[in-house]
Design a protein around this motif. Structure first.
Motif, PDB file in Angstrom:
ATOM      1  N   GLN A 159       0.789  -1.221   0.000  1.00 40.81           N
ATOM      2  CA  GLN A 159       0.000   0.000   0.000  1.00 40.81           C
ATOM      3  C   GLN A 159       0.828   1.283   0.000  1.00 40.81           C
ATOM      4  OE1 GLN A 159      -3.156   0.063  -0.396  1.00 40.81           O
ATOM      5  NE2 GLN A 159      -3.961  -1.916   0.227  1.00 40.81           N
ATOM      6  N   CYS A 160       2.014   1.258   0.583  1.00 38.35           N
ATOM      7  CA  CYS A 160       2.767   2.496   0.806  1.00 38.35           C
ATOM      8  C   CYS A 160       3.992   2.651  -0.088  1.00 38.35           C
ATOM      9  CB  CYS A 160       3.217   2.581   2.268  1.00 38.35           C
ATOM     10  SG  CYS A 160       1.923   2.220   3.470  1.00 38.35           S
ATOM     11  N   ALA A 161       4.700   1.532  -0.323  1.00 34.18           N
ATOM     12  CA  ALA A 161       5.961   1.583  -1.058  1.00 34.18           C
ATOM     13  C   ALA A 161       5.842   2.149  -2.474  1.00 34.18           C
ATOM     14  CB  ALA A 161       6.595   0.189  -1.100  1.00 34.18           C
ATOM     15  N   PRO A 162       4.728   1.944  -3.202  1.00 31.49           N
ATOM     16  CA  PRO A 162       4.655   2.504  -4.560  1.00 31.49           C
ATOM     17  C   PRO A 162       4.892   4.009  -4.612  1.00 31.49           C
ATOM     18  CG  PRO A 162       2.934   0.869  -4.285  1.00 31.49           C
ATOM     19  CD  PRO A 162       3.570   1.046  -2.933  1.00 31.49           C
ATOM     20  N   CYS A 163       4.553   4.739  -3.543  1.00 29.60           N
ATOM     21  CA  CYS A 163       4.781   6.189  -3.513  1.00 29.60           C
ATOM     22  C   CYS A 163       5.968   6.573  -2.641  1.00 29.60           C
ATOM     23  CB  CYS A 163       3.531   6.920  -3.016  1.00 29.60           C
ATOM     24  SG  CYS A 163       2.143   6.892  -4.175  1.00 29.60           S
ATOM     25  N   HIS A 164       6.079   5.934  -1.472  1.00 28.13           N
ATOM     26  CA  HIS A 164       7.112   6.319  -0.517  1.00 28.13           C
ATOM     27  C   HIS A 164       8.426   5.572  -0.718  1.00 28.13           C
ATOM     28  CE1 HIS A 164       4.454   8.801   1.961  1.00 28.13           C
ATOM     29  NE2 HIS A 164       3.528   7.890   1.757  1.00 28.13           N
ATOM     30  N   GLY A 165       8.419   4.560  -1.573  1.00 33.94           N
ATOM     31  CA  GLY A 165       9.634   3.786  -1.790  1.00 33.94           C
ATOM     32  C   GLY A 165       9.753   2.629  -0.816  1.00 33.94           C
ATOM     33  N   ILE A 166      10.498   1.615  -1.207  1.00 33.43           N
ATOM     34  CA  ILE A 166      10.661   0.429  -0.359  1.00 33.43           C
ATOM     35  C   ILE A 166      11.310   0.780   0.971  1.00 33.43           C
ATOM     36  CG2 ILE A 166      11.810  -1.813  -0.186  1.00 33.43           C
ATOM     37  CD1 ILE A 166      11.483  -2.122  -3.175  1.00 33.43           C
ATOM     38  N   THR A 167      12.226   1.730   0.950  1.00 33.32           N
ATOM     39  CA  THR A 167      12.903   2.135   2.187  1.00 33.32           C
ATOM     40  C   THR A 167      12.174   3.256   2.911  1.00 33.32           C
ATOM     41  OG1 THR A 167      14.312   3.706   0.989  1.00 33.32           O
ATOM     42  CG2 THR A 167      15.130   1.441   1.249  1.00 33.32           C
ATOM     43  N   GLY A 168      11.080   3.775   2.330  1.00 33.04           N
ATOM     44  CA  GLY A 168      10.300   4.824   2.978  1.00 33.04           C
ATOM     45  C   GLY A 168      10.893   6.207   2.886  1.00 33.04           C
ATOM     46  N   ASP A 169      11.885   6.398   2.010  1.00 29.21           N
ATOM     47  CA  ASP A 169      12.570   7.692   1.938  1.00 29.21           C
ATOM     48  C   ASP A 169      11.864   8.701   1.032  1.00 29.21           C
ATOM     49  OD1 ASP A 169      13.057   6.595  -0.513  1.00 29.21           O
ATOM     50  OD2 ASP A 169      15.246   6.678  -0.395  1.00 29.21           O
ATOM     51  N   GLY A 170      10.730   8.325   0.457  1.00 33.10           N
ATOM     52  CA  GLY A 170       9.973   9.261  -0.364  1.00 33.10           C
ATOM     53  C   GLY A 170      10.432   9.383  -1.792  1.00 33.10           C
ATOM     54  N   MET A 171      11.399   8.577  -2.197  1.00 33.38           N
ATOM     55  CA  MET A 171      11.895   8.563  -3.580  1.00 33.38           C
ATOM     56  C   MET A 171      12.243   9.964  -4.078  1.00 33.38           C
ATOM     57  SD  MET A 171       9.795   5.484  -5.464  1.00 33.38           S
ATOM     58  CE  MET A 171       8.164   6.187  -5.376  1.00 33.38           C
ATOM     59  N   ASN A 172      13.241  10.548  -3.426  1.00 34.40           N
ATOM     60  CA  ASN A 172      13.781  11.859  -3.830  1.00 34.40           C
ATOM     61  C   ASN A 172      12.728  12.962  -3.832  1.00 34.40           C
ATOM     62  OD1 ASN A 172      16.399  10.780  -4.305  1.00 34.40           O
ATOM     63  ND2 ASN A 172      15.742  10.049  -6.316  1.00 34.40           N
ATOM     64  N   GLY A 173      11.922  12.984  -2.788  1.00 36.73           N
ATOM     65  CA  GLY A 173      10.966  14.064  -2.620  1.00 36.73           C
ATOM     66  C   GLY A 173       9.648  13.879  -3.331  1.00 36.73           C
ATOM     67  N   LYS A 174       9.424  12.744  -4.003  1.00 43.25           N
ATOM     68  CA  LYS A 174       8.156  12.515  -4.685  1.00 43.25           C
ATOM     69  C   LYS A 174       7.030  12.294  -3.682  1.00 43.25           C
ATOM     70  CE  LYS A 174      10.265  10.597  -8.849  1.00 43.25           C
ATOM     71  NZ  LYS A 174      10.402   9.409  -9.729  1.00 43.25           N
ATOM     72  N   ALA A 175       7.370  11.812  -2.503  1.00 42.51           N
ATOM     73  CA  ALA A 175       6.398  11.634  -1.421  1.00 42.51           C
ATOM     74  C   ALA A 175       7.105  11.927  -0.107  1.00 42.51           C
ATOM     75  CB  ALA A 175       5.828  10.210  -1.443  1.00 42.51           C
ATOM     76  N   ALA A 176       6.372  11.922   0.981  1.00 47.68           N
ATOM     77  CA  ALA A 176       6.957  12.241   2.287  1.00 47.68           C
ATOM     78  C   ALA A 176       8.018  11.222   2.674  1.00 47.68           C
ATOM     79  CB  ALA A 176       5.859  12.281   3.344  1.00 47.68           C
ATOM     80  N   ASP A 177       9.079  11.704   3.295  1.00 45.60           N
ATOM     81  CA  ASP A 177      10.157  10.854   3.783  1.00 45.60           C
ATOM     82  C   ASP A 177       9.741  10.297   5.142  1.00 45.60           C
ATOM     83  OD1 ASP A 177      12.447   9.637   4.653  1.00 45.60           O
ATOM     84  OD2 ASP A 177      13.768  11.333   4.252  1.00 45.60           O
ATOM     85  N   LEU A 178       9.336   9.028   5.155  1.00 51.57           N
ATOM     86  CA  LEU A 178       8.825   8.420   6.384  1.00 51.57           C
ATOM     87  C   LEU A 178       9.917   8.143   7.410  1.00 51.57           C
ATOM     88  CD1 LEU A 178       6.266   5.888   4.852  1.00 51.57           C
ATOM     89  CD2 LEU A 178       5.907   8.259   5.553  1.00 51.57           C
ATOM     90  N   THR A 179      11.160   8.199   7.004  1.00 48.72           N
ATOM     91  CA  THR A 179      12.247   7.959   7.962  1.00 48.72           C
ATOM     92  C   THR A 179      12.388   9.112   8.956  1.00 48.72           C
ATOM     93  OG1 THR A 179      13.953   8.960   6.553  1.00 48.72           O
ATOM     94  CG2 THR A 179      13.473   6.625   6.218  1.00 48.72           C
ATOM     95  N   LYS A 180      11.755  10.241   8.670  1.00 50.30           N
ATOM     96  CA  LYS A 180      11.872  11.406   9.546  1.00 50.30           C
ATOM     97  C   LYS A 180      10.626  11.642  10.387  1.00 50.30           C
ATOM     98  CE  LYS A 180      15.082  13.782   6.434  1.00 50.30           C
ATOM     99  NZ  LYS A 180      15.320  14.992   5.607  1.00 50.30           N
TER     100      LYS A 180
END
Length: 281
Positions: A126-147
């Protein structure tokens, strides 16, 4: 699945076939008339740059189709739809409800390892397609969940504002405090309100005095005044993720939906929050 064994499906298919036949018939008739008929009749008297309008009656075919569709809709909703009989759609909804109840009962008190496994599975789908597998937001495309849930995250929100969560008191504007004041407020929130701990205990007292700016919406205790604004007492990574899942958020690449429509159960939301909590910077 045999579609004709379900009264709901049969009625739907009949209605679709009738509308399709009427559409083809009426459209064919008037397309043919467009090729052969010539305009004529009494003009209305109105004129737009030399273009007039005839007082032609409403087409009989269109009128009958419109009236027939309205009669069908009224019959379908008030008489034809088998509210008291078996329906595969109703059976499916009942089975989903029963399954969710069993799921919630089975995982009523999951341990941390279970929450991590469950949260990772939901996150990757549900989340990785936008936030990335690592949750870093894929270079600002979505919120960086690591923070999420950190002091720096609070500082960024105070400086840049927060939009798109749909709380009754509205969106938080940017620039309410300068950077040094924002750091002090973040220290106070993490130390005394969310009780997650601060890296700058020397700023807590200053932040407490400055928090009056925030209390207008979040309340003196920071709990959001009954859901009117975000609950800062629940401002750890897991709690904040659950809040976002419940409210949704408008982001740079689109709008994240609120997952309060049954797609995720309460324990699944907590599991996602627990998993995101493990995505350290």
């Amino acid at each position: 699945m045999n579609w004709l064994n379900d009264n709901v499906n049969v009625l739907t298919l009949i209605g679709a076939a009738a509308i399709l036949i009427l559409t083809i018939g009426v459209a064919g008739k008037y397309i043919k008339q467009m090729k052969t008929d010539k305009s004529g009749g009494e003009l209305t008297g109105d004129n737009w740059d030399g273009v007039g309008e005839y007082k032609n009656p409403l087409p009989i075919g269109w009128s009958l189709s419109f009236i027939g569709t309205m009669i069908w809709a009224l019959w379908y909703f008030f008489m034809g739809y088998p509210l008291g009989t078996f329906s595969q759609i109703g059976q499916y909804n009942e089975e989903v409800t029963q399954y969710n109840q069993k799921f919630e009962s089975k995982w009523a008190n999951p341990d941390h390892a279970t929450l991590m496994g469950m949260g990772e599975g939901v996150f990757l789908v549900q989340c990785a397609p936008c936030h990335g597998i690592t949750g870093d937001g894929m270079n600002g495309k979505a919120a960086d969940l690591t923070k999420f849930g950190t002091e720096q995250f609070i500082v960024n929100v105070v400086l840049h504002g927060s939009k798109g969560q749909g709380y009754p008191l509205g969106e938080m504007p940017a620039g309410m405090l300068d950077e040094s004041s924002a750091k002090a407020v973040a220290a106070y929130i993490t130390q005394d309100i969310s009780k997650t701990g601060t890296k700058h205990p020397e700023l807590v007292e200053t932040g407490k005095a400055l928090f009056a700016t925030c209390a207008a919406c979040h309340g003196a205790d920071g709990k959001g005044m009954g859901g009117s604004a975000p609950d800062l007492a629940n401002f750890n990574k897991a709690g904040f993720v659950v809040s976002i899942l419940n409210h949704g958020k408008k982001g740079v690449i689109g709008e994240m939906p609120a997952f309060n429509d049954g797609r995720l159960t309460k324990v699944q939301k907590i599991a996602v929050g627990t998993y995101v909590d493990s995505l350290h910077e």
